[in-house]
Design an enzyme around this catalytic site. Structure first.
Site, PDB file in Angstrom:
ATOM      1  N   HIS A  55       0.858  -1.181   0.000  1.00  0.00           N
ATOM      2  CA  HIS A  55       0.000   0.000   0.000  1.00  0.00           C
ATOM      3  C   HIS A  55       0.898   1.236   0.000  1.00  0.00           C
ATOM      4  CE1 HIS A  55      -3.863  -1.978   1.791  1.00  0.00           C
ATOM      5  NE2 HIS A  55      -3.308  -2.716   0.846  1.00  0.00           N
ATOM      6  N   GLU A  57       1.009   3.830   1.839  1.00  0.00           N
ATOM      7  CA  GLU A  57       1.517   4.213   3.157  1.00  0.00           C
ATOM      8  C   GLU A  57       2.714   3.361   3.561  1.00  0.00           C
ATOM      9  OE1 GLU A  57      -3.091   4.301   3.666  1.00  0.00           O
ATOM     10  OE2 GLU A  57      -1.636   3.350   2.336  1.00  0.00           O
ATOM     11  N   CYS A  85      -6.149   1.881   6.026  1.00  0.00           N
ATOM     12  CA  CYS A  85      -6.741   0.623   6.478  1.00  0.00           C
ATOM     13  C   CYS A  85      -6.068   0.191   7.787  1.00  0.00           C
ATOM     14  CB  CYS A  85      -6.553  -0.452   5.410  1.00  0.00           C
ATOM     15  SG  CYS A  85      -4.842  -0.997   5.204  1.00  0.00           S
ATOM     16  N   CYS A  88      -2.211  -0.495   7.470  1.00  0.00           N
ATOM     17  CA  CYS A  88      -1.400   0.711   7.344  1.00  0.00           C
ATOM     18  C   CYS A  88      -1.366   1.500   8.646  1.00  0.00           C
ATOM     19  CB  CYS A  88      -1.912   1.568   6.197  1.00  0.00           C
ATOM     20  SG  CYS A  88      -1.631   0.776   4.593  1.00  0.00           S
TER      21      CYS A  88
END
Length: 151
Positions: A55, A57, A85, A88
């Site tokens: 992801h 992040e 999420c 993260c």
């Protein structure tokens, strides 16, 4: 309260999100900042990297940790276009990120304020300051358009 500097870094995160979308990834971008300087950037790459943890992040945190030569990233601010999420947010806690600034809420899986409210939880050994809604409409539009094109 968001500052003019916050908007500048979020605009960079939006550029990274657009790059992710052009690659066929969900358009999310992230920028990690320490003392006014970008130390890590990322855009979603789980499909391209065959990595469910890729992801935006997490990529920004990895790059920042490499640059700082430390897995702890205190006094940093992470700018991300969409509310993070659970995975993260957990990575941010472990890295000891000081502040999170995000654009649009994620009503289905947002783990900071929308669904789980992890940002307000008192059971973590670290607290992250959270600022949501910075350039929210622009961030939401990228995701909306991305999924509309796929239908």
């Amino acid at each position: 309260m968001a500052t003019p500097r916050d908007y500048g870094f979020m605009r960079r995160a939006l550029e990274l999100a657009e790059i992710a979308g052009a690659r066929g990834e969900v358009p999310v971008g992230a920028v990690l900042v320490f003392e006014g300087e970008v130390i890590g950037e990322g855009s979603n790459r789980p499909i391209g990297n065959c990595d469910p943890s890729a992801h935006a992040e997490v990529i920004a945190l990895r790059r920042g940790a490499e640059r700082m030569r430390n897995y702890r990233l205190p006094q940093t601010t992470l700018y991300v276009t969409i509310e993070p999420c659970t995975m993260c947010f957990g990575a941010m806690i472990h890295a000891r990120v000081g502040r999170l600034v995000y654009g649009a809420s994620e009503p289905r899986a947002g783990a900071v304020e929308s669904r789980l409210q992890l940002g307000a939880s008192d059971f973590y050994n670290h607290k992250i300051s959270v600022e949501g809604g910075v350039l929210a409409e622009e961030a939401a539009a990228l995701v909306r358009e991305f999924f509309a094109d796929r239908r």
